[in-house]
Design a protein around this motif. Structure first.
Motif, mmCIF file in Angstrom:
data_model
loop_
_atom_site.group_PDB
_atom_site.id
_atom_site.type_symbol
_atom_site.label_atom_id
_atom_site.label_comp_id
_atom_site.label_asym_id
_atom_site.label_seq_id
_atom_site.Cartn_x
_atom_site.Cartn_y
_atom_site.Cartn_z
ATOM 1 N N CYS A 21 0.849 -1.197 0.000
ATOM 2 C CA CYS A 21 0.000 0.000 0.000
ATOM 3 C C CYS A 21 0.878 1.238 0.000
ATOM 4 O O CYS A 21 2.024 1.204 0.455
ATOM 5 C CB CYS A 21 -0.897 0.037 1.238
ATOM 6 N N ARG A 22 0.322 2.332 -0.480
ATOM 7 C CA ARG A 22 1.050 3.603 -0.412
ATOM 8 C C ARG A 22 1.212 4.054 1.034
ATOM 9 O O ARG A 22 2.229 4.606 1.413
ATOM 10 C CB ARG A 22 0.306 4.657 -1.232
ATOM 11 N N ARG A 23 0.177 3.834 1.822
ATOM 12 C CA ARG A 23 0.244 4.123 3.254
ATOM 13 C C ARG A 23 -0.752 3.201 3.954
ATOM 14 O O ARG A 23 -1.591 2.585 3.301
ATOM 15 C CB ARG A 23 -0.070 5.589 3.532
ATOM 16 N N GLY A 36 5.006 3.860 0.156
ATOM 17 C CA GLY A 36 5.048 5.293 -0.111
ATOM 18 C C GLY A 36 4.369 5.648 -1.419
ATOM 19 O O GLY A 36 3.897 4.790 -2.164
ATOM 20 N N ASP A 37 4.342 6.931 -1.715
ATOM 21 C CA ASP A 37 3.583 7.438 -2.865
ATOM 22 C C ASP A 37 4.322 7.327 -4.193
ATOM 23 O O ASP A 37 3.706 7.477 -5.250
ATOM 24 C CB ASP A 37 3.202 8.909 -2.633
ATOM 25 N N ARG A 38 5.631 7.065 -4.178
ATOM 26 C CA ARG A 38 6.386 7.096 -5.438
ATOM 27 C C ARG A 38 6.636 5.712 -6.029
ATOM 28 O O ARG A 38 6.815 5.584 -7.237
ATOM 29 C CB ARG A 38 7.724 7.814 -5.226
ATOM 30 N N ARG A 40 5.954 1.712 -7.094
ATOM 31 C CA ARG A 40 4.956 0.733 -7.470
ATOM 32 C C ARG A 40 5.694 -0.459 -8.088
ATOM 33 O O ARG A 40 6.922 -0.509 -8.022
ATOM 34 C CB ARG A 40 3.899 1.297 -8.428
ATOM 35 N N GLY A 112 -6.189 6.507 -7.949
ATOM 36 C CA GLY A 112 -4.895 7.181 -7.957
ATOM 37 C C GLY A 112 -3.698 6.262 -8.028
ATOM 38 O O GLY A 112 -2.555 6.749 -8.034
ATOM 39 N N THR A 113 -3.905 4.939 -8.094
ATOM 40 C CA THR A 113 -2.766 4.002 -8.128
ATOM 41 C C THR A 113 -2.574 3.357 -9.489
ATOM 42 O O THR A 113 -1.696 2.514 -9.643
ATOM 43 C CB THR A 113 -2.941 2.885 -7.073
ATOM 44 N N SER A 148 -5.106 7.706 0.831
ATOM 45 C CA SER A 148 -4.115 8.451 0.051
ATOM 46 C C SER A 148 -4.720 9.127 -1.173
ATOM 47 O O SER A 148 -4.057 9.961 -1.799
ATOM 48 C CB SER A 148 -2.984 7.520 -0.399
ATOM 49 N N HIS A 149 -5.964 8.795 -1.534
ATOM 50 C CA HIS A 149 -6.523 9.344 -2.768
ATOM 51 C C HIS A 149 -7.418 10.557 -2.494
ATOM 52 O O HIS A 149 -7.799 10.831 -1.354
ATOM 53 C CB HIS A 149 -7.299 8.269 -3.540
ATOM 54 N N ASP A 153 -9.286 11.807 -7.821
ATOM 55 C CA ASP A 153 -8.781 10.467 -8.138
ATOM 56 C C ASP A 153 -9.922 9.459 -8.309
ATOM 57 O O ASP A 153 -9.866 8.581 -9.173
ATOM 58 C CB ASP A 153 -7.844 9.971 -7.029
#
Length: 394
Positions: A21-23, A36-38, A40, A112-113, A148-149, A153
Motif C-alpha cells: 500500500c502507499r500508506r 510510499g507514494d512514489r 509501485r 490514484g494508483t 491516500s486518494h 482520483d
C-alpha cells in the motif's frame, strides 16, 4: 444414529494477497507493507521480490484437479502491480491449476494508483472485475480515514474503468467513520449510485486493536457516530440502494441483478478455496490454514517448503462455520442440505436455539431455507450467531 460423514468439495477458486500500500489507512489491520507514494511494481525491489516468492509458493502448491472459476487479487493494493508482474502471477496459476473460460478475475484497486495503460494491461490479461476502494466521497472523511486518494482520483478512476470497458465494477464504502453524520453518509451513498457500478459493498467501521484508530478511539468515543446512528446508517443504505435497483444479497453487499461477486460467494457458502501470499487463508480438504502475516516469516515459510500442518476442521466447527457464513446471505442456508450433512437432531437443536429470534422476526424460514430478515435480522446477526455458538459449541 451413525455419525454423519462430511464430504469436502474440490476447490475451484483462489485468493491472491498483494500486501503493498502507499500508506496504511487508520482503520487497517490487514497484513500490508507500506511503499510510499512514489514506488509501485515497476520500480519497487520489495514488490518485485515478493512476486518472485509468491510465484514460488503457487508453483509448489498441490492441485486437486479442477480449473479455477474465480481468482481474487486482494490486499493491500493489487493495482500497484506492474502489468508484467500480474502476467507472471496469472501465468503460473494457469500452468499449475488452469483457468476456466469465463472465470471471474477480480482485482482490488485504489483510486490514484493506476493509469489507462495499467488498466488496459490488466484487462488484456483477463481481469474482468474491479473492486474500487472509494470508502467516502468527501475529502475530509478521506483524510480522517488516512486514505491516500482524493475525490478527483475517484472520478478519474471511474472514468478509466468505463473507458476500458471492465464489465464488473464494484465500489467499497465505509460507514461509521469519525465525524460522519447521516447526511454525509447519504451523500456518499447517492454519489456511489450516481456512478452506476454493478456492485456496492458497505462496511461498518470496526475499531481494531493495533491500528491508528485503535490508538485514537475507544468504541463510543466522540467523534465516532453513536451506535444508534450507525444502525440508522445501515437502514439508510438498505433503503437507498434497494430503491436504486440493487439487490441486498449479503449483509454488507448489494448488486444489480446478475452481478453478485462469484468469488465471495465461495466463502459464504463455505466451499473450499486456495489462498496464496502473506497472511492469506486457504480452506482445502477440510483444513483451514493462514499463512504468516509478516514478510520475513512468510518468505521463510515458502523457502522451507510451505508446509500446511493443521488438523481437519471438526464437524461441529464446520456446522458453525456453515451457519455463520451462510446466514450472511439473503437466501440463507438450505435446510435439506443442513439435515443431510449434520443430521435431523442437530437441525432441531438449531430451531430450538433460534426460537426467541423467530418471535422477534429476526430469523425466518422461507422456501425451505433458514435466513435472517432484512434489515432487522442482518442488523442483529451478531446476537443470533453468538447464541448459536454458545449453544451448539457446548
Amino acid at each position: 444414529m451413525a455419525e454423519k460423514v462430511i464430504v469436502f468439495g474440490m476447490p475451484s477458486s483462489a485468493y491472491v494477497h498483494i500486501p503493498f500500500c502507499r500508506r496504511r489507512c487508520f482503520y487497517c489491520d490487514f497484513p500490508v507493507s507500506v511503499v510510499g507514494d512514489r514506488l509501485r511494481g515497476e520500480t519497487s525491489v520489495g514488490i518485485s521480490h515478493y512476486v518472485d516468492v509468491l510465484i514460488q509458493e503457487i508453483a509448489a502448491t498441490a492441485t486437486f484437479g479442477l480449473p479455477l472459476k474465480t481468482i481474487f487479487f486482494g490486499g493491500g493494493t493489487p493495482s500497484l502491480l506492474s502489468t508484467d508482474q500480474l502476467r507472471r502471477i496469472l501465468g503460473v496459476i494457469e500452468e499449475r491449476f488452469g483457468i476456466s473460460p469465463g472465470a471471474e478475475i477480480s482485482m482490488e484497486m485504489d483510486p490514484g494508483t493506476f493509469d489507462l495503460e495499467h488498466l488496459q494491461g490488466y484487462r488484456r490479461l483477463g481481469v474482468n472485475r474491479v473492486s474500487l476502494g472509494v470508502q467516502a466521497f468527501e475529502s475530509e472523511l478521506l483524510q480522517v480515514a488516512g486514505r491516500s486518494h482524493t475525490i478527483t482520483d475517484i472520478f478519474t478512476a471511474v472514468d478509466l474503468i468505463r473507458q476500458v470497458g471492465v464489465p464488473e465494477f464494484s465500489i467499497d464504502l465505509i460507514s461509521g467513520l469519525p465525524h460522519q453524520t447521516l447526511d454525509r453518509w447519504q451523500y456518499s451513498l447517492e454519489k456511489a449510485v450516481a456512478t452506476a457500478p454493478t456492485h456496492i459493498s458497505i462496511y461498518d467501521l470496526t475499531i481494531e486493536p493495533g491500528t491508528a484508530f485503535g490508538r485514537f478511539y475507544k468504541p463510543g468515543d466522540q467523534p465516532l457516530p453513536t451506535d444508534e446512528t450507525t444502525v440508522e446508517m445501515y437502514r439508510l443504505a438498505q433503503q437507498i440502494l434497494t430503491s436504486a435497483g440493487y439487490e441486498h444479497y449479503e449483509i454488507s453487499n448489494y448488486a444489480q441483478p446478475g452481478h453478485q461477486c462469484r468469488h465471495n460467494r465461495v466463502y459464504w457458502e463455505n466451499r473450499p478455496y486456495y489462498g496464496f501470499g502473506m497472511g492469506a487463508a486457504s480452506y482445502l480438504q477440510g483444513k483451514r490454514f493462514t499463512r504468516p502475516r509478516k514478510t520475513k516469516e512468510y518468505y521463510s515459510w515458502v523457502e522451507t517448503g510451505g508446509l500446511i500442518d493443521c488438523d481437519v476442521t471438526p464437524s461441529e466447527e464446520i456446522l458453525l462455520d456453515t451457519l455463520m457464513l451462510g446466514l450472511r446471505l439473503a437466501e440463507g442456508v438450505d435446510l435439506d442440505a443442513l439435515t443431510f450433512q449434520f443430521g435431523e437432531e442437530k437441525v432441531k437443536e438449531i430451531y430450538k436455539c433460534l426460537q426467541p429470534y423467530f418471535e422477534k422476526h429476526w430469523v425466518e424460514v422461507v422456501g425451505g431455507r433458514l435466513k435472517l430478515s432484512d434489515p432487522d435480522g442482518f442488523l442483529f446477526s451478531n446476537v443470533v450467531l453468538a447464541k448459536l455458538f454458545e449453544k451448539l459449541g457446548e
